[in-house]
Design a protein around this motif. Structure first.
Motif, short mmCIF file in Angstrom:
data_model
loop_
_atom_site.label_atom_id
_atom_site.label_comp_id
_atom_site.label_asym_id
_atom_site.label_seq_id
_atom_site.Cartn_x
_atom_site.Cartn_y
_atom_site.Cartn_z
N VAL A 1 -33.29 -10.93 -44.77
CA VAL A 1 -32.67 -11.26 -46.18
C VAL A 1 -31.41 -11.20 -46.50
O VAL A 1 -31.49 -11.79 -47.33
CB VAL A 1 -34.01 -11.36 -46.80
N TRP A 2 -31.01 -10.48 -45.33
CA TRP A 2 -30.41 -9.67 -46.05
C TRP A 2 -28.54 -10.41 -46.80
O TRP A 2 -28.27 -10.14 -47.64
CB TRP A 2 -28.88 -8.44 -45.05
N PRO A 3 -28.68 -11.79 -45.64
CA PRO A 3 -27.56 -12.46 -46.34
C PRO A 3 -27.96 -13.45 -47.58
O PRO A 3 -26.78 -13.09 -48.42
CB PRO A 3 -27.47 -14.33 -45.38
N ARG A 4 -29.50 -13.42 -48.31
CA ARG A 4 -29.21 -13.56 -49.82
C ARG A 4 -29.16 -12.24 -50.00
O ARG A 4 -28.66 -12.22 -51.74
CB ARG A 4 -30.41 -14.40 -49.97
N MET A 5 -29.99 -11.57 -50.26
CA MET A 5 -30.25 -10.21 -50.98
C MET A 5 -28.69 -9.64 -50.82
O MET A 5 -28.71 -8.39 -52.37
CB MET A 5 -31.44 -9.37 -49.83
N GLU A 6 -27.73 -9.39 -50.00
CA GLU A 6 -26.45 -8.50 -50.40
C GLU A 6 -25.90 -8.76 -51.19
O GLU A 6 -25.85 -7.36 -52.34
CB GLU A 6 -25.38 -9.09 -49.32
N PRO A 7 -25.30 -10.01 -52.55
CA PRO A 7 -25.12 -9.67 -53.60
C PRO A 7 -25.67 -8.99 -54.44
O PRO A 7 -24.80 -8.99 -55.39
CB PRO A 7 -25.11 -11.54 -53.38
N PHE A 8 -26.73 -9.36 -54.43
CA PHE A 8 -27.78 -8.44 -55.58
C PHE A 8 -28.05 -7.24 -55.54
O PHE A 8 -28.05 -6.36 -56.24
CB PHE A 8 -29.49 -9.02 -55.65
N VAL A 9 -27.51 -6.96 -54.34
CA VAL A 9 -27.77 -4.81 -53.98
C VAL A 9 -26.91 -4.27 -53.94
O VAL A 9 -26.66 -2.75 -54.11
CB VAL A 9 -29.05 -4.49 -52.82
N VAL A 10 -25.31 -4.66 -53.13
CA VAL A 10 -24.48 -3.83 -52.58
C VAL A 10 -23.54 -3.43 -53.83
O VAL A 10 -22.85 -3.98 -54.80
CB VAL A 10 -23.62 -4.64 -51.77
N ASN A 11 -23.16 -2.42 -53.23
CA ASN A 11 -21.87 -1.85 -55.03
C ASN A 11 -23.09 -2.06 -55.86
O ASN A 11 -22.38 -2.78 -57.49
CB ASN A 11 -20.67 -2.65 -55.23
N ARG A 12 -24.45 -1.74 -56.25
CA ARG A 12 -24.92 -1.72 -58.03
C ARG A 12 -25.45 -0.11 -58.17
O ARG A 12 -26.00 -0.58 -57.07
CB ARG A 12 -25.79 -3.18 -58.14
N PRO A 13 -25.95 -0.05 -58.72
CA PRO A 13 -26.53 1.26 -58.85
C PRO A 13 -27.70 1.16 -59.43
O PRO A 13 -28.70 0.00 -59.01
CB PRO A 13 -26.35 1.95 -60.46
N LEU A 14 -28.22 2.28 -57.90
CA LEU A 14 -30.15 1.93 -57.85
C LEU A 14 -30.52 2.79 -58.16
O LEU A 14 -30.04 3.97 -58.59
CB LEU A 14 -30.09 1.79 -55.97
N ALA A 15 -31.86 2.71 -58.38
CA ALA A 15 -32.86 3.51 -58.59
C ALA A 15 -34.25 3.24 -56.92
O ALA A 15 -33.90 2.25 -56.79
CB ALA A 15 -34.15 3.72 -59.40
#
Length: 607
Positions: free
Chosen positions: A370-384
């Motif tokens: 799913v990485w091609p789809r998931m990448e825009p949502f999780v990269v360079n975004r603060p995480l918990a």
């Protein structure tokens, strides 16, 4: 009115795009959506309209109807136009299997012809003109088409190539075709047209099949290959993606081509009833990745390509390597998906979901897919993070800060307001490092690290009280959808992987946290006031009895919500999956997608 019969025009060999891993950047490029259909050249000469495949075959009869009628009405003496004929799925995305089904059924009412280039107009050869001028002339020729027209102008975008590719992958489209704005039209494959894909897909030659044990099914799997150095190289088996009628037609055609000897250049794995055929049929196949010995993994049949000769089928390789390891490197076990990582999993067989038999490696394989789809949502975004190092039945930790032993692929920064540590990832290695660290849920802020104080989304998390029927939760999601539509706010939906749905409003990052949270709170209170028996905007368990809590608190600074495509630490090993509103209307439950399940893989294959 046009003149009657005119002299037939010469076929122009189409310009073809070169596959590269990334869409090019810079102002010199225009980017168009890559369609999943049949490339078609329209020739208008007087009153005659012809439709020719990329090999020059005349397919006018196959597509006769609204397309040819609309082309005949264009105000010109003659024209040669380049484009692609598609059928759109309910999601609004082109679907090659639907196109094939309509061709088989001789149904012409759903065909749409997207037009993207004009090579000739009124006796003038336009091929030497820059692309932007050819497209301008095409737009003027098409004029204002009726809303139900079978002709559509294929618009282009000036977004950076990387951003454009992220957008189309997020929407579940096939990819992007990037074209140099100033380039002439050059027949054949070159570097002024670049295609970059979200999933791997290409044509293969069918060289054999294994028959099915099931009555009436005919074919269990196809043996496919590609040409290299004049020889047909075996590329693996394709065993999914077939529909009933497609299988029947395919089996008849294969029977007519049965051969005694293998067409492949080397021995292929044996199987019960293995039957070889003459290598004449070409099929389009979607697949997850290539193995090191050039065999395709997790392949799904999309349909026959009758517009391409078998001898032209070769292995498509991006010009820029697909993160292949250097010969002297010792890579970790490759995941089954398209994304690759240098992160080595310790104990890859450790079961994170023991009842469902889902391991660390299974989770990494899911994220690779799913990485091609998931990448825009999780990269360079603060995480918990929700960690379960011993599996979800063991102890769980909710973590926002770094801890000893955490990989340096998980990045850190200081929160400028309070100096607290913020975790984020930059790439797939970062996500793989989270898997290695026992993370079973990835939660995200509503903003990026580059604009911490400017949220780029609003989230409404529907959290039902125990015993509230899932149908009521679904109705609530649809109710919010309608109300947001009334406010002209775009809105998306995903399953939570648990009991509810998440409704998302994408924002341009301009308002601050207080403004966004206040709006979300006001919206939730308005829902509660309109239907106090159904909704509550109050967090307490007491206020929630028998109702659905519209959780607006996810929109505060530092609050998080589970990321799209993330796994959940729940029974069933479900994931939080983006969906369409028609799917919700049809009854899609919030826990519909277990990790690695056929239902989930089918959803991910949807265009």
């Amino acid at each position: 009115a046009k003149a009657g019969q005119a002299r037939r025009l010469e076929f122009i060999e189409p310009q073809l795009a070169t596959l590269e891993k990334d869409a090019p950047g810079g102002d010199d490029w225009l980017h168009e959506v890559k369609f999943d259909g049949y490339r078609m050249q329209a020739q208008i000469a007087g009153s005659e309209v012809r439709l020719l495949t990329r090999a020059g075959l005349d397919w006018t009869e196959k597509f006769e109807g609204p397309i040819t009628a609309a082309l005949a009405k264009l105000k010109c003496r003659d024209a040669i136009i380049d484009g692609e004929i598609v059928v759109l799925a309910d999601s609004g995305v082109s679907s090659f299997p639907l196109l094939q089904a309509d061709l088989s059924a001789r149904r012409a009412d759903r065909f749409i012809y997207y037009l993207f280039d004009l090579m000739r107009l009124d006796g003038e050869d336009l091929r030497r003109e820059p692309l932007v001028e050819r497209k301008q002339a095409l737009a003027e020729l098409l004029g204002r088409q009726p809303e139900d027209s079978a002709l559509r102008f294929s618009d282009h975008f000036h977004e950076p190539g990387k951003v454009m590719l992220q957008h189309v992958c997020r929407m579940g489209l096939e990819g992007v075709v990037s074209k140099r704005a100033d380039a002439p039209y050059r027949s054949g494959r070159g570097l002024s047209w670049i295609k970059s894909k979200c999933t791997l897909r290409q044509e293969f030659v069918i060289g054999g099949y294994l028959p099915s044990d099931k009555t009436g099914r005919g074919v269990r799997s196809l043996l496919v290959g590609y040409y290299e150095g004049g020889k047909l190289h075996y590329a693996g088996r394709v065993g999914t993606g077939f529909s009933g009628k497609m299988l029947t037609d395919l089996k008849k055609r294969l029977d007519r081509l049965e051969a005694k000897a293998s067409p492949f250049s080397a021995a292929v794995p044996k199987g019960k009833g293995l039957t070889f055929v003459k290598p004449e049929l070409v099929g389009e196949v979607e697949f997850r990745s290539w193995t090191s010995d050039r065999i395709i993994r997790h392949a799904s049949f999309q349909g026959l390509r009758e517009d391409k000769p078998a001898e032209e089928v070769v292995q498509e390789k991006p010009k820029k390597g697909q993160s292949e390891a250097k010969p002297d490197a010792k890579p970790a076990k490759a995941s089954a998906g398209t994304a690759k990582t240098a992160i080595k999993l310790s104990h890859p067989d450790k079961l994170l979901w023991p009842d469902e038999k889902v391991s660390k490696q299974d989770l990494l394989d899911h994220y690779a897919l799913v990485w091609p789809r998931m990448e825009p949502f999780v990269v360079n975004r603060p995480l918990a993070l929700v960690r379960a190092p011993d599996g979800i039945q063991g102890q769980r930790f909710f973590q926002k800060h770094a801890s000893p032993g955490m990989s340096d692929r998980i990045a850190r920064m200081k929160d400028p307001t309070d100096g607290e540590e913020i975790l984020y990832i930059k790439d797939f290695d970062g996500l793989a490092a989270l898997v290695q660290y026992g993370v079973v849920e990835v939660h995200i802020w509503g903003s990026t690290i580059d604009a911490l104080e400017k949220p780029d989304q609003i989230i409404f998390d529907l959290d039902p009280d125990e015993g509230v029927d899932v149908g009521k939760v679904r109705e609530a999601a649809l109710d919010i959808h309608r109300k947001l539509d009334e406010l002209s706010l775009p809105n998306l939906v995903k399953t939570s992987g648990g009991k509810g749905y998440h409704v998302l409003v994408p924002l341009k990052p301009s308002a601050d946290w207080d403004a966004v949270k206040d709006f979300a709170h006001d919206f939730a209170r308005a829902l509660e006031q309109a239907a106090p028996d159904r909704y509550t905007a109050t967090l307490s368990k007491k206020a929630r009895t028998g109702k659905i809590f519209v959780d607006y608190l996810r929109n505060g600074r530092g609050a998080t919500t589970v990321a799209p495509y993330s796994s959940r630490a729940k029974k069933g090993a479900t994931i939080s999956m983006p969906a369409t509103w028609p799917e919700i209307e049809k009854g899609l439950p919030p826990n519909a997608f277990p990790l690695g399940d056929e239902t989930t893989l089918a959803q991910l294959k949807k265009a």
